[in-house]
Design an enzyme around this catalytic site. Sequence first.
Site, short mmCIF file in Angstrom:
data_model
loop_
_atom_site.label_atom_id
_atom_site.label_comp_id
_atom_site.label_asym_id
_atom_site.label_seq_id
_atom_site.Cartn_x
_atom_site.Cartn_y
_atom_site.Cartn_z
CB ALA A 1 -0.90 0.01 1.23
CB VAL B 1 18.86 4.81 15.90
CG1 VAL B 1 20.02 5.76 16.23
CG2 VAL B 1 17.64 5.17 16.73
CB ALA C 1 20.15 3.47 7.92
CE LYS D 1 18.14 8.85 12.29
NZ LYS D 1 18.91 9.42 11.19
N1 LIG Z 1 15.87 7.07 3.48
C1 LIG Z 1 16.64 6.65 4.48
O1 LIG Z 1 17.86 6.63 4.39
C2 LIG Z 1 16.01 6.17 5.74
C3 LIG Z 1 14.66 6.29 5.96
N2 LIG Z 1 14.10 5.87 7.12
C4 LIG Z 1 12.67 6.01 7.28
O2 LIG Z 1 12.03 5.25 6.26
C5 LIG Z 1 10.74 5.82 6.02
C6 LIG Z 1 10.52 5.92 4.53
O3 LIG Z 1 11.49 6.77 3.97
P1 LIG Z 1 11.59 6.92 2.38
O4 LIG Z 1 11.31 5.61 1.74
O5 LIG Z 1 12.88 7.58 2.11
O6 LIG Z 1 10.37 7.91 2.08
P2 LIG Z 1 9.53 8.10 0.72
O7 LIG Z 1 8.90 9.42 0.76
O8 LIG Z 1 10.37 7.74 -0.45
O9 LIG Z 1 8.37 7.00 0.85
C7 LIG Z 1 7.31 7.11 1.73
C8 LIG Z 1 6.13 6.31 1.17
O10 LIG Z 1 5.09 6.29 2.15
C9 LIG Z 1 3.83 6.40 1.48
N3 LIG Z 1 2.83 6.83 2.46
C10 LIG Z 1 2.70 8.04 3.07
N4 LIG Z 1 1.65 8.00 3.91
C11 LIG Z 1 1.14 6.73 3.83
C12 LIG Z 1 0.06 6.06 4.45
N5 LIG Z 1 -0.71 6.67 5.34
N6 LIG Z 1 -0.18 4.77 4.13
C13 LIG Z 1 0.58 4.12 3.24
N7 LIG Z 1 1.62 4.71 2.61
C14 LIG Z 1 1.89 6.00 2.91
C15 LIG Z 1 4.11 7.38 0.36
O11 LIG Z 1 3.11 7.23 -0.64
C16 LIG Z 1 5.49 6.86 -0.10
O12 LIG Z 1 5.30 5.77 -0.97
C17 LIG Z 1 10.73 7.17 6.75
O13 LIG Z 1 9.99 7.05 7.94
C18 LIG Z 1 12.19 7.43 7.08
O14 LIG Z 1 12.37 8.16 8.27
C19 LIG Z 1 14.82 5.30 8.12
C20 LIG Z 1 16.16 5.13 7.99
C21 LIG Z 1 16.88 5.60 6.79
N1 LIG Z 2 17.01 11.17 7.05
C1 LIG Z 2 17.64 10.20 7.85
C2 LIG Z 2 17.47 8.85 7.24
C3 LIG Z 2 17.59 7.80 8.24
O1 LIG Z 2 17.00 7.80 9.30
C4 LIG Z 2 19.13 10.52 7.96
O2 LIG Z 2 19.56 11.37 7.24
O3 LIG Z 2 19.81 9.90 8.77
#
Ligand SMILES: NC(=O)C1=CN([C@@H]2O[C@H](COP(=O)(O)OP(=O)(O)OC[C@H]3O[C@@H](n4cnc5c(N)ncnc54)[C@H](O)[C@@H]3O)[C@@H](O)[C@H]2O)C=CC1
Ligand SMILES: N[C@@H](CC=O)C(=O)O
Length: 384
Positions: free
Chosen positions: A66, A170, A172, A244
């Site tokens: 989803a 925290v 990644a 974090k």
């Molecule tokens: N990008 C990174 O390096 C890291 C990211 N995170 C966490 O991973 C999570 C995702 O990050 P990204 O993939 O980079 O973000 P992104 O913006 O690329 O993807 C987020 C997705 O969530 C969907 N979405 C939003 N609200 C929703 C809902 N209510 N129900 C279902 N889907 C919904 C959006 O449509 C999108 O597909 C975030 O919480 C981020 O903090 C954690 C560690 C590292």
């Molecule tokens: N935006 C975050 C992604 C991982 O949590 C970061 O930059 O560390």
Amino acid sequence: MNSILVEKIKNPNVSLIDLEQLKTKTIYIAIFGVGNVGGRLIDQIHASYREILERRDLDLKIFAIANSSHLLLDKEGCSENWRDAIIAQKVGYTLQDVLTYAQENEFDNLIAIDNTADVEFVLNYEPLVKSGFSLVSSNKIGNTIGLDFYRNLRKTLSKHKKEYLYETNVGAGLPLVDTIKLLHLSGENITRIKGVFSGSLSYLFNRFSEGNKLFSEVLQDAINKGYTEPDAREDLCGNDVGRKLLILARELELHNEFSDIQIENLIPKQLRQGTKEDFLLQLKDFDVPFHLKKKNQKKGHVLRYIGDLRGDLSKNDGAILEVKLVSVPRNSMLGQLKGSDSIFEIYSESYGDNPIVIQGAGAGAEVTARGVFGDVLRLSNKLN
Ligand SMILES: NC(=O)C1=CN([C@@H]2O[C@H](COP(=O)(O)OP(=O)(O)OC[C@H]3O[C@@H](n4cnc5c(N)ncnc54)[C@H](O)[C@@H]3O)[C@@H](O)[C@H]2O)C=CC1
Ligand SMILES: N[C@@H](CC=O)C(=O)O
């Protein structure tokens, strides 16, 4: 002797094929959020599917995918063309659609994965657990809103004998949360955790400190590489590092709330309001103030954005949580960082002045998805 043959001897009337299937544990997975991390996770599960089935007897079926508007359901497991299949679904769904589908198909061994960054989505955690799901989350919100939510969720998990893993919250893919949890549980007295907690801001300041690029150029690069939060202001205002810090504080059973964190916001005042799109058009506003910060440092120093948890951590309310920009010698532990590496220095009584140091890529879809995958496998091994 092979376990299937042992079973065959015990149950001569059952066919070998049925026995083989009995041995295999099917895990039913629902993935919410399929952006950078969620999308990569599905690709990684598909790529490892056969090997995990053959070597671990685990059948990882992604029965629900989803995003914020579309839901794809498939009881046989969504196929590799899920990206086309999901946009072909009608717009609009509710969590209940997923719960009902799982119930009607009598799925057990259920895991729900939150790969959104959505504040509202965490309200689904309780209903998911009550409906038989264990939880995995890369989203940090569930662990950083009020302590009441945090405690109630854990009570519900315990009552329904379910688990909640969030190693990627925290650092990644780095093994941070588990390490802190184990040290604390085993009675080690952690006295301070300090470091560069943000992969995106590490990348930003490592590149900006060394080269001649403008701050806005490096920032845009970090956004393009998928290191930042969906709205990069969450990183730049310090909220992401603050979350974090709070997650680690709560692992140490400290009673802190987000409002306890002292945070240095890096965003120029005029860019703090407005839409994400407007913000992205005005990145140049960062250039002059950050050029000056860089220029006004001592020789041989570099800028680093750090998190620091210290104080009397033996008292529930004794912690100081701080997020700030510092200037450190290039050859120091923090100053030597490269790429998008995060670094965490964990000080404790037994380790004295030489902290345990965990360092490595702290952001990026590939490593984060791998960390989420690790949590899924950890849970799968525990499920029946
Ligand atoms: N990008 C990174 O390096 C890291 C990211 N995170 C966490 O991973 C999570 C995702 O990050 P990204 O993939 O980079 O973000 P992104 O913006 O690329 O993807 C987020 C997705 O969530 C969907 N979405 C939003 N609200 C929703 C809902 N209510 N129900 C279902 N889907 C919904 C959006 O449509 C999108 O597909 C975030 O919480 C981020 O903090 C954690 C560690 C590292
Ligand atoms: N935006 C975050 C992604 C991982 O949590 C970061 O930059 O560390």
